[in-house]
Each structure stands twice: as C-alpha cells, then as structure tokens.
Scaffold this motif. Structure first.
Motif, PDB file in Angstrom:
ATOM      1  N   SER A   1      10.041  44.601 -15.662  1.00  0.00           N
ATOM      2  CA  SER A   1       8.903  43.779 -15.239  1.00  0.00           C
ATOM      3  C   SER A   1       8.731  42.531 -16.085  1.00  0.00           C
ATOM      4  O   SER A   1       7.965  41.652 -15.727  1.00  0.00           O
ATOM      5  N   SER A   2       9.455  42.429 -17.207  1.00  0.00           N
ATOM      6  CA  SER A   2       9.161  41.309 -18.088  1.00  0.00           C
ATOM      7  C   SER A   2      10.043  40.087 -17.832  1.00  0.00           C
ATOM      8  O   SER A   2       9.939  39.099 -18.532  1.00  0.00           O
ATOM      9  N   LEU A   3      10.908  40.155 -16.810  1.00  0.00           N
ATOM     10  CA  LEU A   3      11.699  38.969 -16.457  1.00  0.00           C
ATOM     11  C   LEU A   3      11.257  38.466 -15.088  1.00  0.00           C
ATOM     12  O   LEU A   3      11.158  39.254 -14.137  1.00  0.00           O
ATOM     13  N   ASN A   4      10.998  37.183 -14.998  1.00  0.00           N
ATOM     14  CA  ASN A   4      10.559  36.595 -13.737  1.00  0.00           C
ATOM     15  C   ASN A   4      11.648  36.757 -12.671  1.00  0.00           C
ATOM     16  O   ASN A   4      12.752  36.239 -12.832  1.00  0.00           O
ATOM     17  N   PRO A   5      11.347  37.487 -11.576  1.00  0.00           N
ATOM     18  CA  PRO A   5      12.385  37.770 -10.586  1.00  0.00           C
ATOM     19  C   PRO A   5      12.834  36.534  -9.811  1.00  0.00           C
ATOM     20  O   PRO A   5      13.868  36.571  -9.144  1.00  0.00           O
ATOM     21  N   GLY A   6      12.071  35.446  -9.907  1.00  0.00           N
ATOM     22  CA  GLY A   6      12.382  34.276  -9.102  1.00  0.00           C
ATOM     23  C   GLY A   6      13.289  33.265  -9.782  1.00  0.00           C
ATOM     24  O   GLY A   6      13.583  32.224  -9.214  1.00  0.00           O
ATOM     25  N   LYS A   7      13.689  33.536 -11.006  1.00  0.00           N
ATOM     26  CA  LYS A   7      14.478  32.542 -11.725  1.00  0.00           C
ATOM     27  C   LYS A   7      15.820  33.117 -12.154  1.00  0.00           C
ATOM     28  O   LYS A   7      15.929  34.284 -12.493  1.00  0.00           O
TER      29      LYS A   7
ATOM     30  N   GLU B   1      18.170  29.768 -16.211  1.00  0.00           N
ATOM     31  CA  GLU B   1      16.901  29.033 -16.249  1.00  0.00           C
ATOM     32  C   GLU B   1      15.933  29.695 -17.215  1.00  0.00           C
ATOM     33  O   GLU B   1      15.235  29.033 -17.988  1.00  0.00           O
ATOM     34  N   LEU B   2      15.867  31.039 -17.142  1.00  0.00           N
ATOM     35  CA  LEU B   2      14.943  31.782 -17.994  1.00  0.00           C
ATOM     36  C   LEU B   2      15.249  31.535 -19.462  1.00  0.00           C
ATOM     37  O   LEU B   2      14.342  31.387 -20.277  1.00  0.00           O
ATOM     38  N   LEU B   3      16.543  31.489 -19.787  1.00  0.00           N
ATOM     39  CA  LEU B   3      16.929  31.350 -21.183  1.00  0.00           C
ATOM     40  C   LEU B   3      16.810  29.910 -21.664  1.00  0.00           C
ATOM     41  O   LEU B   3      16.457  29.660 -22.813  1.00  0.00           O
TER      42      LEU B   3
ATOM     43  N   HIS C   1      17.344  40.795 -11.006  1.00  0.00           N
ATOM     44  CA  HIS C   1      17.468  42.070 -10.294  1.00  0.00           C
ATOM     45  C   HIS C   1      18.925  42.507 -10.120  1.00  0.00           C
ATOM     46  O   HIS C   1      19.191  43.624  -9.714  1.00  0.00           O
TER      47      HIS C   1
ATOM     48  N   TYR D   1      20.441  36.468 -10.827  1.00  0.00           N
ATOM     49  CA  TYR D   1      19.014  36.752 -10.939  1.00  0.00           C
ATOM     50  C   TYR D   1      18.805  38.085 -11.662  1.00  0.00           C
ATOM     51  O   TYR D   1      19.679  38.953 -11.612  1.00  0.00           O
TER      52      TYR D   1
ATOM     53  N   ASP E   1       9.364  46.744 -21.260  1.00  0.00           N
ATOM     54  CA  ASP E   1       9.917  47.040 -19.941  1.00  0.00           C
ATOM     55  C   ASP E   1      10.811  45.904 -19.464  1.00  0.00           C
ATOM     56  O   ASP E   1      10.330  44.852 -19.065  1.00  0.00           O
TER      57      ASP E   1
END
Lengths: 337, 316
Positions: free
Chosen positions: A119-125, A129-131, A169, A167, A116
């Motif tokens: 839901s699998s990516l942190n919405p706050g970052k 940053e995530l990568l 979203h 982000y 999914d």
C-alpha cells in the motif's frame, strides 16, 4: 556484520558520541471524539513520555507488542505525524520548530521505510518516476542524472535498471520492499526509520531484505531506527534494543545484554514468547503473563505493566518507575537479576 | 488495445439494434399517430385512411420497422411527418445549439466541482467542507424548472440584465456576445445540478485515496502538500470520476429537455418534446438512434480512459 560504531572501537561506548537524534519526553495523544458535535472525551496515549538517543552509525531497535506505540514513535521522529508534546532534536535542530520548506529539505536527511510494501507505493506511477521524484523535487539532480541515479539505486537494492519502467503492481512483495528501500535511500539520508520493513514479507524474503539493509548500512554509513516485533530480525540486525510497553520505554541496552540478561519482567516475557526452533533448547520454565495489553486510552497507574506483572507489589501500582542505569537501563522497581 | 476497441464496436452493433427495436415499439405503440395529431377537423375518415396508407402506417409493425431499418442503412432518416423536412436536416440544425449549451455547462460544472470536491475532501469536517456539501446538496435537490424560473425572475424580470430565453436576440443572429448573454442563465441552472452531484463524487473518491499509505510515502519524500494532493492523490481518485463523466457525455446530445424548454433554447431537447407531442415518429427515432450511439461510444471512451488513469487496468 555492519561497520557500526560499536565495532570500530569495542572499548568506546556509544554514549560518548554526539547523538544524531535525541528524543525528549515525546508524547503523541490521539483524541477520542464522540457525539454529533464530536467533543473530545479522552485521549489514546500512543506514546507517553519517551526519551531516547540514537547515535550515528548504529542500529537501534524498538520492540514491543502491537499497539505499544512503536510505529507512532517512528513517524513522530521524522515528523510525518507531529508529536503532541516533547522534542525531537535531529542534528541539533529541534524538529518541532521546523516547518514548511525547511522541513521538506530536512527530509533529504531522514527517511522512512514503511511496513506495507503493497500500500505504500503509488499504483499510478512507474517505479522510475517514484524513485526520481524526490531527486527532482529537492533539485538534487536534473532529468538525466536522476535517471542514472535511479538505475544505480535499483542495482544497489538488487533489482535491475529495466525495472524502472514497470508499475508497482508488477512486482512481488519482496521486490516492492526493495523499491521502498531504494526510495528511502536515493536521497542519501543519514537516518532511516525502518518501520517493520520485513513483517509483511515471507520468511525467506525477510532474511534477504535484512541482509540488504545491513549491507547498505555498511556501504552508506546509515543510522537505523529499526521498528519490529519479530525478535529474530531484531537480534540479527541491532546494536542496541529498546523495549516499549504502552507508549514508554521499559528497557534499553545493547542487544546481547537485552537478549541474555533481560532486567525487565516484560522483556523476559517477550523473549520467552518467541518460539525457539530447537526443542532441546526450549526453556521449560517459561515466564508467562495473562491478559491483554491495557487500553492506551486509560493506562494503569504507576508502572503500566503492573496489571500483568507476576512480581508486582504495592509500590508498582502507585509509583511510575524511571528508566535508570547507564548502559543497560530499565524502568522497574524490582528489576530481574 | 486496438483489438479490444474493434471487439467493443462489433458488440455495440447488436446492442444498437436492440435499442432501436425497443424504441420503435415504445414510440409506435403509444396512443395516437402523426395523422391524428395533425388532421384537419373537417377531414373525412376516408381522407385519414388514405393519408395513413400513404405514410405506411397501416402496415404491420415489423414491416414498418424493417422499412425504417433499411432506410437507415442507406443513410436515409426519413422525412418529418409534421414539417416534411428531411429528418437529418432538422437534427443537424438542432444539434449545434444543444452541443454548445451542454458542453459549456459540463465544462463550467467540472471546473467548479473538481477543485471544490478536492478542497472539501482535504478539509474534511471543516466549515469549508460543511459549506460546500450543503451547497452541493442544494444543487442536486433544486429542480431545474424551479431554479430556472427563479433566476429568470431575478435577472430578466426584476433586474432586467439578462434575456429570458432563446439563443439570440431577434434580428441579431450570430453575435458572439449576444449568444453568451443568452447562455448565462441556462448554463447556470444546468451546471448547478451537474456540479452538485460531481462535488460529492469527487469528495468521496478523494477521501478514499487520501487515507492511503502511499500518500504518507509521498510526504516522506518531502513533496509539497499541493503536489501530494493534486499529483499523487487526484490521479488515483480519477477512476470513479471518469465513470461519472462518461455517464454525463450522452447529455451533450440528449440535452436538458426541461431547461431547454424553459429557456426556449432551440436544441434537441426542445425538439424531442415537440416531436413527442406531434407523434413525429421519424424524428423521434432519429433522436433516440443518435442518443444510443453516443451512449455506446461514451461507454467505450470511459473504458479506454480507465487504462490511462490506472495502469493496472489492461484490456486484451
């Protein structure tokens, strides 16, 4: 087509290579708890004795109905969900003996793409940053190198480097799945478990993402364990296919063998249930089965498929068939011919 | 964002006016008045009327309200009916001790509650979890006057290591350590109550986030569990926590009426009680007015902090 081992030498069978991952008698049971003192009254046998070898460079697909233990197997292989029993040997290293920082280091070699993308990516970052986070955590790059690598990886998966300041979203489902793929890819892993990477996406986007996965495999010599229930995607992307039913593998073989000459009645049913767009090609005599998948908390005795199998005989209720055969193996007392 | 803040401040003005009208009505319509409360028993009815007339208490309510509002707009909060001191002076004198007591209590409460709530959530249904939830339940349910008297008995009467009340020992004004000693018991009582509910909020908020898929993603990256919990999970669990903190800010000014009374803390809470008893209208109105401003301000602050915690929230 990707440059899998199969194509490099058509004559060589893949089984002669040393496997990248070897799964031996993998079991994952979830306890069922009841009552105020929450005692265990039984187990959901999500995966119940699974043996499988994944060879370097191949795409092995794991197919089956919902709830047959595909995703559990995938997560157990990368030890996100430690197995109850059995071994997962990754590059000769038994994962059940690896913990803590050693396991975290191994995560640079085995990655997972989740089903999914919402839901699998942190919405706050931010995407950047995530990568960059795995690179920084594993000390594979300093800050500037990490930024450059993030830019590169975003281009590779078909996004642009400007996307890194946004982000999650702000992206569409397909774009988010590309971010998920970029995240798995950035550590340059050997094995990627693709846990139904396209089933949450629109059909038009599915093809794009599948092509991307294929291209990346060729480019980075990746090994995929591709978990799916959409047979079209499986046929398109896999070198070998393993069919799962109630936590066990019932048939395993090369993609074309599985699709052309299925040996297990369940595989046949599964293939039949896949809608064929061209009405002239539709097979009128379809093998259909009745009823639902039995509860994995209380699987049937003997061959677990006997409750729904149109060919079931007395022995099927009593004896569990072994997975036999060299290149195209099947677990059935009366395999189809 | 700037536009949003300006708009919120403009909206706050009618809200504030409404609050003052309600407060005014409630305070002035309560039985009794400042003159009745402080009158010399020998005074004649004539004297009382003269006094009331002088204070303007015989005018119709709306005239009294607009007179009060007009004065406020000029920065004049009036004069206390009981001590004849300027109200602004009384309040500024009392606000320091209350700010000190409440801010220390809030900080102590959060420093205790947030880590405990996180641990309690990550170890759900363990003995640690049961232990902390039981204690937070006790913290919420024990009334402060009871807990206050309890600790006072133990530490001031039996053990005699802490003072029973006040902010300083008499004749020893302003010593830092002395004030610290006086702070211990009231801070303990207040922070128990605040922390008790906070632990539950943090715990449930964390539990919700801990089940999210993106934490599995974070683990798949090979991050330490500590980073997963405190960087990835906590950040996303902050929204409800910020709401609760935002609702706690007004007590910085409102003070804890009961606790200040028990420990004779010379703050606004105690002043409120005294002013209600003496129907000191001007002081009460000023206290309520400043409380209303702080409530409105902290609501705005809460909404602004939402955007910091969750980038998906945007105002325009």
């Amino acid at each position: 087509m990707s440059k899998s081992i199969l194509e490099i030498d058509k004559n060589a069978t893949i089984e002669t290579l040393a496997p990248l991952v070897e799964i031996q008698n993998l079991k994952k049971y979830y306890p069922i708890k009841k009552g105020i003192i929450s005692h265990t009254v039984g187990h959901v046998k999500a995966v119940d004795g699974l043996d499988l070898k994944i060879y370097p460079g191949e795409t092995l697909s794991l197919v089956g109905e919902s709830g047959c233990g595909k995703s559990t197997t995938g997560r157990a292989i990368v030890k996100l969900d430690p197995p109850t029993e059995g071994k997962v040997i990754f590059e000769g290293q038994n994962l059940s003996e690896v913990n803590g920082s050693e396991l975290r280091n191994l995560r640079t070699k085995m990655q997972i793409i989740f089903q999914d993308p919402y839901s699998s990516l942190n919405p706050g970052k931010r995407v950047g940053e995530l990568l960059a986070e795995p690179l920084i955590t594993h000390k594979l790059a300093n800050h500037n190198d990490a930024i450059k690598k993030v830019d590169d990886i975003l281009e590779i998966v078909g996004l642009t480097k400007h996307h890194k300041n946004r982000y999650p979203h702000e992206f569409s489902g397909g774009q988010r799945q590309r971010i998920g793929i970029a995240r798995a890819l950035i550590l340059n892993p050997k094995l990627i478990v693709c846990d139904e990477p396209v089933s949450a996406l629109d059909v038009s986007i599915q093809a794009q993402v599948l092509n991307l996965l294929k291209d990346l495999q060729a480019q980075f010599q990746l090994t995929y364990l591709f978990i799916a229930h959409g047979l079209g995607a499986v046929k398109y992307i896999s070198d070998r296919v393993a069919v799962m039913y109630l936590g066990k593998i019932v048939e395993l073989g090369k993609t074309e063998d599985i699709f052309k000459t299925p040996k297990h009645p369940y595989t046949k049913v599964l293939l039949n249930s896949y809608p064929i767009p061209n009405p002239h090609l539709r097979n009128r005599e379809r093998l259909v089965i009745q009823g639902d998948v039995p509860s994995p908390a209380n699987p049937p005795s003997g061959c677990s498929f006997h409750t729904r199998c149109p060919f079931a005989k007395a022995i099927c209720r009593e004896k569990t068939p072994d997975l036999v055969g060299n290149h195209h193996s099947v677990a059935c007392h009366f395999p189809l011919t | 964002m700037f536009q949003y803040i300006v708009r919120r401040i403009l909206i706050a003005i009618p809200v504030l006016l409404g609050v003052t009208i309600f407060n005014f009505l409630i305070i002035y319509m309560a039985p009794g008045n400042p003159v009745d409360m402080y009158i010399n028993p020998d005074a004649t009815e004539e004297d009382i009327q003269i006094k009331k007339e002088a204070l303007g208490l015989n005018d119709p309510l709306y005239i009294q309200y607009f007179r009060w509002l007009g004065n406020i707009l000029h920065g004049d909060f009036g004069i206390s009916y009981t001590t004849y001191e300027p109200v602004l002076h009384i309040i500024t004198e009392r606000i320091g001790p209350t700010l000190l007591l409440m801010s220390v209590s809030l900080v102590v409460a959060y420093l205790i509650a947030i880590p405990i709530g996180i641990i309690s959530a990550t170890k759900q249904y363990s003995w640690t979890d049961y232990f902390t939830t039981t204690f937070s339940f006790l913290g919420v349910s024990i009334p402060p006057f009871f807990l206050g008297l309890g600790v006072m008995y133990v530490f001031a009467v039996v053990l005699q290591i802490l003072p029973t009340g006040g902010m300083n020992t008499l004749g020893n004004e302003g010593g830092f350590l002395d004030t610290l000693f006086h702070l211990i018991m009231p801070v303990f009582v207040l922070s128990m109550g605040i922390a008790g509910s906070m632990v539950r909020y943090v715990r449930s908020s964390m539990l919700e986030v801990l089940g999210q898929d993106y934490l599995r993603t974070a683990r798949a990256k090979g991050l330490r569990e500590f980073v997963v919990t405190n960087k990835h999970a906590l950040r996303n669990a902050l929204i409800p926590i910020i709401t609760i903190i935002g609702m706690d800010i007004p007590i910085l000014i409102g003070g804890a009426v009961v606790t200040e009374q028990i420990f004779q803390w010379p703050g606004l809470g105690q002043l409120t009680i005294q002013s209600i008893g003496s129907r000191d209208y001007s002081v009460l109105m000023a206290i309520n007015f400043s409380a209303a401003i702080v409530v409105l301000f902290s609501n705005l602050l809460t909404d602004i902090f939402y955007t910091v915690a969750d980038p998906r929230i945007k105002y325009n």
